[in-house]
Scaffold this motif. Structure first.
Motif, PDB file in Angstrom:
ATOM      1  N   ASN A 159      39.649  39.957  41.137  1.00  0.00           N
ATOM      2  CA  ASN A 159      38.286  40.415  40.887  1.00  0.00           C
ATOM      3  C   ASN A 159      37.930  41.475  41.929  1.00  0.00           C
ATOM      4  N   SER A 160      37.266  42.529  41.495  1.00  0.00           N
ATOM      5  CA  SER A 160      36.952  43.647  42.391  1.00  0.00           C
ATOM      6  C   SER A 160      35.814  43.350  43.358  1.00  0.00           C
ATOM      7  N   HIS A 161      35.089  42.237  43.164  1.00  0.00           N
ATOM      8  CA  HIS A 161      33.981  41.929  44.065  1.00  0.00           C
ATOM      9  C   HIS A 161      34.514  41.734  45.491  1.00  0.00           C
ATOM     10  N   PRO A 162      33.822  42.296  46.493  1.00  0.00           N
ATOM     11  CA  PRO A 162      34.341  42.222  47.874  1.00  0.00           C
ATOM     12  C   PRO A 162      34.496  40.807  48.410  1.00  0.00           C
ATOM     13  N   MET A 163      33.781  39.824  47.851  1.00  0.00           N
ATOM     14  CA  MET A 163      33.900  38.444  48.332  1.00  0.00           C
ATOM     15  C   MET A 163      34.906  37.622  47.523  1.00  0.00           C
ATOM     16  N   GLY A 165      38.140  39.209  45.386  1.00  0.00           N
ATOM     17  CA  GLY A 165      39.497  39.739  45.518  1.00  0.00           C
ATOM     18  C   GLY A 165      40.499  38.929  44.714  1.00  0.00           C
ATOM     19  N   TYR A 214      26.858  35.796  42.152  1.00  0.00           N
ATOM     20  CA  TYR A 214      27.116  36.894  43.082  1.00  0.00           C
ATOM     21  C   TYR A 214      26.250  38.090  42.731  1.00  0.00           C
ATOM     22  N   ASP A 216      25.866  42.309  44.139  1.00  0.00           N
ATOM     23  CA  ASP A 216      26.895  43.334  44.346  1.00  0.00           C
ATOM     24  C   ASP A 216      27.752  43.097  45.587  1.00  0.00           C
ATOM     25  N   THR A 217      27.186  42.424  46.587  1.00  0.00           N
ATOM     26  CA  THR A 217      27.924  42.293  47.848  1.00  0.00           C
ATOM     27  C   THR A 217      28.022  40.871  48.390  1.00  0.00           C
ATOM     28  N   THR A 218      27.152  39.959  47.937  1.00  0.00           N
ATOM     29  CA  THR A 218      27.111  38.624  48.532  1.00  0.00           C
ATOM     30  C   THR A 218      27.142  37.527  47.475  1.00  0.00           C
ATOM     31  N   CYS A 219      27.300  36.296  47.958  1.00  0.00           N
ATOM     32  CA  CYS A 219      27.239  35.115  47.097  1.00  0.00           C
ATOM     33  C   CYS A 219      25.907  34.425  47.329  1.00  0.00           C
TER      34      CYS A 219
END
Length: 276
Positions: A159-163, A165, A214, A216-219
């Motif tokens: 998954n492309s989400h930074p948290m 992968g 989620y 864009d950047t966090t959970c």
């Protein structure tokens, strides 16, 4: 091994994940060789549909079963609980088209099964040993099953989400492993998708407690496991493949979906029919 059902009826109330509709669910013991059957108590004549791959009519975001007037959707989490806990026969009464989302995984259903108690039945369990390898491929996604003396699931999620992968998990499935390592893993959602999903009539019963949300950047949710996403993907596979019954085989998947899971189940069913 002998077939199993629950010792007594047990009830639970909640709301459906996608419909958001309130639902009263009652799980009852069932006779040997009857499998899992959903009964719509809110419809005239209380029509029923068996948990069978041949009754799958939709796999968009969830698995839908349909037989005549009886239609139920998002059945994979409760079916995973039955598969994971080695339950063969039960009746699930619903007064709405969707089982309750409960915890967002299968942990609530596992607890209900344990509270009701498990009873062995006077009939041998049907476990199909896969004889050939089968694979379903779609772009960068796939799911295969290979002959194997046991039941094992290996899944890679990308998954492309930074948290998120890349997450990888590999489990030999048995009731203890399922209850502790898989059942508490919840479904996932992204804030950017919620408005679109709700416009499609989906995700109306989700929250940051029963869905891992989620932005864009966090959970926005508190995780049960660092790799909860990939564990939930394994949970979905168990629910979807239980529609062909108990299996012996090694499932290997990358970015699989309900659609690919169901297509693999149909391939396994073909082999079963040819063997019969």
């Amino acid at each position: 091994m002998k077939q199993q059902t629950i010792s007594k009826a047990i009830s639970y109330e909640g709301a459906g994940l996608h419909s958001g509709l309130p639902v009263q669910m009652r799980i009852l013991p069932s006779e040997p060789n009857t499998g899992i059957t959903f009964v719509r108590t809110d419809l005239p004549g209380t029509p029923s549909v068996k948990a069978d791959i041949r009754n799958v009519t939709n796999t968009m975001r969830a698995t839908t079963l349909e037989d005549g007037e009886a239609k139920v959707f998002t059945v994979e989490h409760i079916l995973a609980a039955f598969y994971g806990m080695a339950i063969d026969n039960c009746i699930i009464e619903l007064n709405s088209p969707e089982p309750p989302i409960a915890d967002g995984g299968s942990a609530t259903f596992v607890q209900l099964i344990k509270e009701a108690g498990i009873v062995e039945q006077d009939a041998d369990r049907r476990v199909y040993t896969v004889k050939q390898s089968h694979g379903i491929y779609e772009e960068d996604k796939f799911i295969v099953i290979r002959p194997y003396d046991g039941f094992r699931v290996t899944f890679t999620s990308i998954n492309s989400h930074p948290m998120l992968g890349t997450q990888h998990a590999d489990y030999e499935i048995n009731p203890d492993v399922f209850a502790t390592e898989i059942a508490p893993a919840r479904t996932i959602g992204f804030t950017k998708e919620i408005e679109q999903l709700q416009a499609m009539g989906l995700a109306k019963g989700g929250s940051t407690e029963n869905v891992i949300v989620y932005d864009d950047t966090t959970c926005l949710s508190e995780l049960n496991f660092p790799d909860e996403l990939v564990r939930h993907k394994i949970l979905d596979i168990l629910g979807d493949l239980f529609l062909v019954g108990h299996l012996k085989g090694h499932i290997i998947a990358v970015k699989s979906s309900h659609n690919l899971n169901s297509r693999l189940s149909r391939e396994i069913l073909k082999e079963m029919q040819e063997e019969a």
